[in-house]
Design a protein around this motif. Structure first.
Motif, PDB file in Angstrom:
ATOM      1  N   ALA A 208       0.872  -1.262  -0.013  1.00 61.68           N
ATOM      2  CA  ALA A 208       0.009   0.239   0.075  1.00 61.68           C
ATOM      3  C   ALA A 208       0.853   1.347  -0.254  1.00 61.68           C
ATOM      4  O   ALA A 208       0.554   2.269  -0.473  1.00 61.68           O
ATOM      5  N   GLU A 209       2.075   1.218   0.953  1.00 63.98           N
ATOM      6  CA  GLU A 209       2.831   2.390   0.706  1.00 63.98           C
ATOM      7  C   GLU A 209       3.486   2.692  -0.605  1.00 63.98           C
ATOM      8  O   GLU A 209       3.638   3.571  -1.139  1.00 63.98           O
ATOM      9  N   ALA A 352      15.348   2.969  11.621  1.00 66.73           N
ATOM     10  CA  ALA A 352      15.273   3.038   9.857  1.00 66.73           C
ATOM     11  C   ALA A 352      14.270   3.948   9.492  1.00 66.73           C
ATOM     12  O   ALA A 352      13.238   4.198   9.973  1.00 66.73           O
ATOM     13  N   PRO A 353      14.879   4.719   8.248  1.00 68.06           N
ATOM     14  CA  PRO A 353      13.843   5.733   7.719  1.00 68.06           C
ATOM     15  C   PRO A 353      12.414   5.221   7.253  1.00 68.06           C
ATOM     16  O   PRO A 353      11.634   5.933   7.138  1.00 68.06           O
ATOM     17  N   SER A 354      12.636   3.807   6.883  1.00 71.93           N
ATOM     18  CA  SER A 354      11.106   3.458   6.342  1.00 71.93           C
ATOM     19  C   SER A 354      11.240   1.772   6.656  1.00 71.93           C
ATOM     20  O   SER A 354      12.333   1.246   6.928  1.00 71.93           O
ATOM     21  N   GLN A 355       9.971   1.264   6.813  1.00 69.42           N
ATOM     22  CA  GLN A 355       9.729  -0.149   7.060  1.00 69.42           C
ATOM     23  C   GLN A 355      10.261  -0.902   5.950  1.00 69.42           C
ATOM     24  O   GLN A 355      10.284  -2.004   6.025  1.00 69.42           O
ATOM     25  N   ARG A 356      10.418  -0.236   4.750  1.00 72.18           N
ATOM     26  CA  ARG A 356      10.691  -0.922   3.537  1.00 72.18           C
ATOM     27  C   ARG A 356      12.438  -1.241   3.528  1.00 72.18           C
ATOM     28  O   ARG A 356      12.718  -1.565   2.664  1.00 72.18           O
ATOM     29  N   MET A 357      12.808  -0.620   4.676  1.00 72.10           N
ATOM     30  CA  MET A 357      14.612  -0.819   4.642  1.00 72.10           C
ATOM     31  C   MET A 357      14.777  -1.829   5.727  1.00 72.10           C
ATOM     32  O   MET A 357      16.026  -1.929   6.053  1.00 72.10           O
ATOM     33  N   ARG A 412      17.262   9.340  20.054  1.00 67.09           N
ATOM     34  CA  ARG A 412      15.929   8.674  19.927  1.00 67.09           C
ATOM     35  C   ARG A 412      15.939   7.159  19.648  1.00 67.09           C
ATOM     36  O   ARG A 412      16.716   6.717  19.222  1.00 67.09           O
ATOM     37  N   GLU A 413      14.600   6.828  19.694  1.00 63.27           N
ATOM     38  CA  GLU A 413      14.412   5.269  19.728  1.00 63.27           C
ATOM     39  C   GLU A 413      13.592   5.018  18.192  1.00 63.27           C
ATOM     40  O   GLU A 413      13.424   3.957  17.968  1.00 63.27           O
ATOM     41  N   ASN A 414      12.908   5.967  17.564  1.00 62.89           N
ATOM     42  CA  ASN A 414      12.085   5.768  16.389  1.00 62.89           C
ATOM     43  C   ASN A 414      12.017   6.862  15.579  1.00 62.89           C
ATOM     44  O   ASN A 414      12.293   7.993  15.833  1.00 62.89           O
ATOM     45  N   SER A 415      12.067   6.594  14.287  1.00 63.10           N
ATOM     46  CA  SER A 415      12.270   7.800  13.056  1.00 63.10           C
ATOM     47  C   SER A 415      10.662   8.036  13.006  1.00 63.10           C
ATOM     48  O   SER A 415       9.916   7.183  13.119  1.00 63.10           O
ATOM     49  N   ALA A 416      10.473   9.535  12.789  1.00 62.18           N
ATOM     50  CA  ALA A 416       9.374  10.040  12.653  1.00 62.18           C
ATOM     51  C   ALA A 416       8.534   9.277  11.416  1.00 62.18           C
ATOM     52  O   ALA A 416       7.389   9.017  11.457  1.00 62.18           O
ATOM     53  N   SER A 417       9.426   9.136  10.498  1.00 58.80           N
ATOM     54  CA  SER A 417       8.885   8.588   9.090  1.00 58.80           C
ATOM     55  C   SER A 417       8.146   7.324   9.292  1.00 58.80           C
ATOM     56  O   SER A 417       7.154   6.842   8.808  1.00 58.80           O
ATOM     57  N   GLN A 418       8.869   6.434  10.283  1.00 54.59           N
ATOM     58  CA  GLN A 418       8.363   5.049  10.342  1.00 54.59           C
ATOM     59  C   GLN A 418       7.121   4.959  11.068  1.00 54.59           C
ATOM     60  O   GLN A 418       6.256   4.229  11.034  1.00 54.59           O
ATOM     61  N   LEU A 419       7.129   5.937  12.085  1.00 58.47           N
ATOM     62  CA  LEU A 419       5.744   6.161  13.033  1.00 58.47           C
ATOM     63  C   LEU A 419       4.746   6.278  12.215  1.00 58.47           C
ATOM     64  O   LEU A 419       3.559   5.757  12.372  1.00 58.47           O
ATOM     65  N   GLU A 421       4.150   5.819   8.988  1.00 57.02           N
ATOM     66  CA  GLU A 421       4.038   4.651   8.356  1.00 57.02           C
ATOM     67  C   GLU A 421       3.127   3.299   9.179  1.00 57.02           C
ATOM     68  O   GLU A 421       2.521   2.578   8.503  1.00 57.02           O
ATOM     69  N   GLU A 422       3.496   3.473  10.447  1.00 56.59           N
ATOM     70  CA  GLU A 422       2.741   2.534  11.185  1.00 56.59           C
ATOM     71  C   GLU A 422       1.112   2.513  10.888  1.00 56.59           C
ATOM     72  O   GLU A 422       0.373   1.492  10.960  1.00 56.59           O
ATOM     73  N   SER A 423       0.492   3.457  10.513  1.00 57.13           N
ATOM     74  CA  SER A 423      -0.979   3.637  10.120  1.00 57.13           C
ATOM     75  C   SER A 423      -1.407   2.615   8.950  1.00 57.13           C
ATOM     76  O   SER A 423      -2.225   2.068   9.211  1.00 57.13           O
ATOM     77  N   TYR A 424      -0.444   2.377   8.096  1.00 55.65           N
ATOM     78  CA  TYR A 424      -0.724   1.263   7.074  1.00 55.65           C
ATOM     79  C   TYR A 424      -0.903  -0.090   7.607  1.00 55.65           C
ATOM     80  O   TYR A 424      -1.713  -0.730   7.464  1.00 55.65           O
ATOM     81  N   LEU A 425       0.037  -0.356   8.733  1.00 53.38           N
ATOM     82  CA  LEU A 425      -0.012  -1.672   9.238  1.00 53.38           C
ATOM     83  C   LEU A 425      -1.302  -1.741  10.190  1.00 53.38           C
ATOM     84  O   LEU A 425      -1.958  -2.824  10.142  1.00 53.38           O
ATOM     85  N   VAL A 426      -1.402  -0.695  10.947  1.00 54.15           N
ATOM     86  CA  VAL A 426      -2.806  -1.022  11.990  1.00 54.15           C
ATOM     87  C   VAL A 426      -3.774  -0.944  11.104  1.00 54.15           C
ATOM     88  O   VAL A 426      -4.788  -1.678  11.606  1.00 54.15           O
TER      89      VAL A 426
END
Length: 449
Positions: A208-209, A352-357, A412-419, A421-426
């Motif tokens: 979807a992304e 990671a900047p994206s879950q695709r990485m 930091r512990e999370n990348s803003a872009s990956q957070l 992206e979470e909406s797709y998975l949720v």
């Protein structure tokens, strides 16, 4: 009036998926542990050179440094009816299993080396793939728990390798190699058939992304350059911390038996027994440490864990003539190490900047592990040569503190872009839950009818 911020939707932890992935990791690590335990003996039938045997056995780490990031990157870009990781498992596992089973059957030394190299190459190709499934199938907030289940399963493989060595090797070395090879195929088949990656919420979210951003292609060089040049050094500091801490633990494990013999006056068997309680301590602590990490933060748990690690080795150093104090110190150190080990790759995944990485970052983590595991024993051994065995535990504590200081560079512990992206998975998970609920309601209507 300011609008009330929309609360972040939280997904659930997928225990079934975590157990399936842990099954796959358990199978592949059973093969690797048995390989490390018995293949040197197979090699000794052709050469008496310990250096040559050590060189051949170290080839898998060298191969992994080059292969694992590349294969992880390739899987990140793969889209197929099987998913993005599954094709590599389906192709790689049977080939690696066949090559592993052939090791004791090799008719000559050159052929044996070729078989070992081909096995190491093939097995390294799907090792980061299986581990990446942990991150693929869990939201960032639950990845520590997923990784903890996998770590516990991996730790149990030491027992499997020991049992095969005790009860099968002397009867039939060929059968002893065949059992873990067959186990790996069976477990991989269960993982692939039960997971059905292409139908999973994680894979659908990635697809979807792709549609949203036009399926922009990832480039390995660009990913590595971004890691090295980013002004926020969090990812780079995490990689360096992995090198140092993994090297520290590898060095301690490599030197511990000799330390027991040289410093404590134990027999070789008695000194070798230090690893058993340390392994048990690791397994006992790793899952609670992961649960705590998901609640209070991974950086905090890693830092506290490294303080515990250093404290345990300082206890052993302070009473470096006592077996009991050394044993207690090693157990404390193992508990501390488990808190770092379960979180290190998770922090890299989440940064990671994206879950695709995620596959690429699994490979980067593997490289950091390999470098640390290769350099750690050499560095600690050199320090012992210069000063004496009495100072080993002090050096271990010192390098653990260096690892601790590096974690303070992880801001930091999370990348803003990956957070984001979470909406797709949720959403994909919620769609799955809705479909299951709808199917259940239809079944209930049919039953009443």
């Amino acid at each position: 009036m300011n609008a009330t911020p929309t609360p972040r939707r939280r997904g659930r932890f997928h225990l079934r998926v975590a157990l399936l992935v842990a099954l796959g990791i358990f199978a592949q690590e059973s093969v690797w542990n048995f390989h490390d335990a018995q293949t040197p003996v197979t090699l000794s039938q052709y050469t008496t050179s310990a250096a040559l045997i050590g060189l051949i056995m170290g080839l898998d780490n060298i191969i992994g440094i080059f292969v694992q990031p590349l294969i992880g990157f390739m899987s990140d870009r793969t889209r197929s009816k099987w998913g993005r990781r599954t094709p590599y498992i389906v192709v790689g596992v049977p080939i690696a299993a066949a090559l592993f089973a052939l090791i004791p059957l090799a008719p000559s030394f050159p052929i044996l080396i070729v078989v070992i190299v081909l096995f190491s190459l093939t097995a390294n190709c799907f090792k980061p793939i299986t581990e990446s499934l942990i991150a693929d199938q869990q939201l960032p907030e639950h990845r520590s728990k997923g990784n903890a289940v996998a770590k516990a399963a991996s730790s149990l493989t030491i027992i499997i390798a020991a049992l095969l060595s005790l009860f099968v090797v002397d009867e039939s070395v060929e059968l002893a190699y065949l059992i873990p090879a067959g186990l790996m195929i069976v477990c991989a088949a269960i993982l692939v058939l039960a997971l059905r990656e292409s139908r999973s919420a994680g894979y659908r979210a990635i697809v979807a992304e792709d549609h949203v951003d036009g399926g922009e292609k990832l480039r390995l060089g660009g990913i590595l350059k971004d890691l090295l040049t980013d002004r926020d050094r969090s990812r780079l500091m995490m990689v360096l911390a992995v090198v140092v801490v993994w090297g520290t633990w590898a060095g301690l494990r490599a030197m511990l038996t000799l330390y027991g013999v040289e410093q404590l006056g134990l027999t070789r068997g008695q000194a070798g027994g230090f690893t058993l309680p340390a392994g048990v301590a690791f397994i006992v602590v790793v899952i609670p440490a992961a649960i705590l990490s998901d609640r209070v933060g991974r950086r905090l748990v890693m830092r506290i864990s490294l303080v515990v690690f250093a404290a345990g080795t300082l206890v052993a150093f302070a009473f470096n003539g006592s077996y009991e104090a050394t044993l207690a110190g090693v157990i404390i150190a193992a508990c501390g190490y488990s808190g770092f080990a379960v979180n290190a790759v998770v922090v890299l995944w989440n940064l990671a900047p994206s879950q695709r990485m995620l596959g690429t970052y699994t490979g980067i983590f593997a490289v950091a592990q390999a470098i640390g595991s290769s350099a750690g024993p050499a560095v600690l051994g050199s320090l012992v040569d210069a000063t004496g065995w009495a100072y080993l535990m002090l050096f271990v504590a010192g390098t653990a503190v260096i690892g601790l200081l590096l974690t303070f560079g992880v801001r930091r512990e999370n990348s803003a872009s990956q957070l984001a992206e979470e909406s797709y998975l949720v959403e994909a998970e919620e769609a799955d839950a809705g479909s299951e609920a709808g199917a259940g309601a239809d079944e209930d209507v049919r039953t009443r009818g």
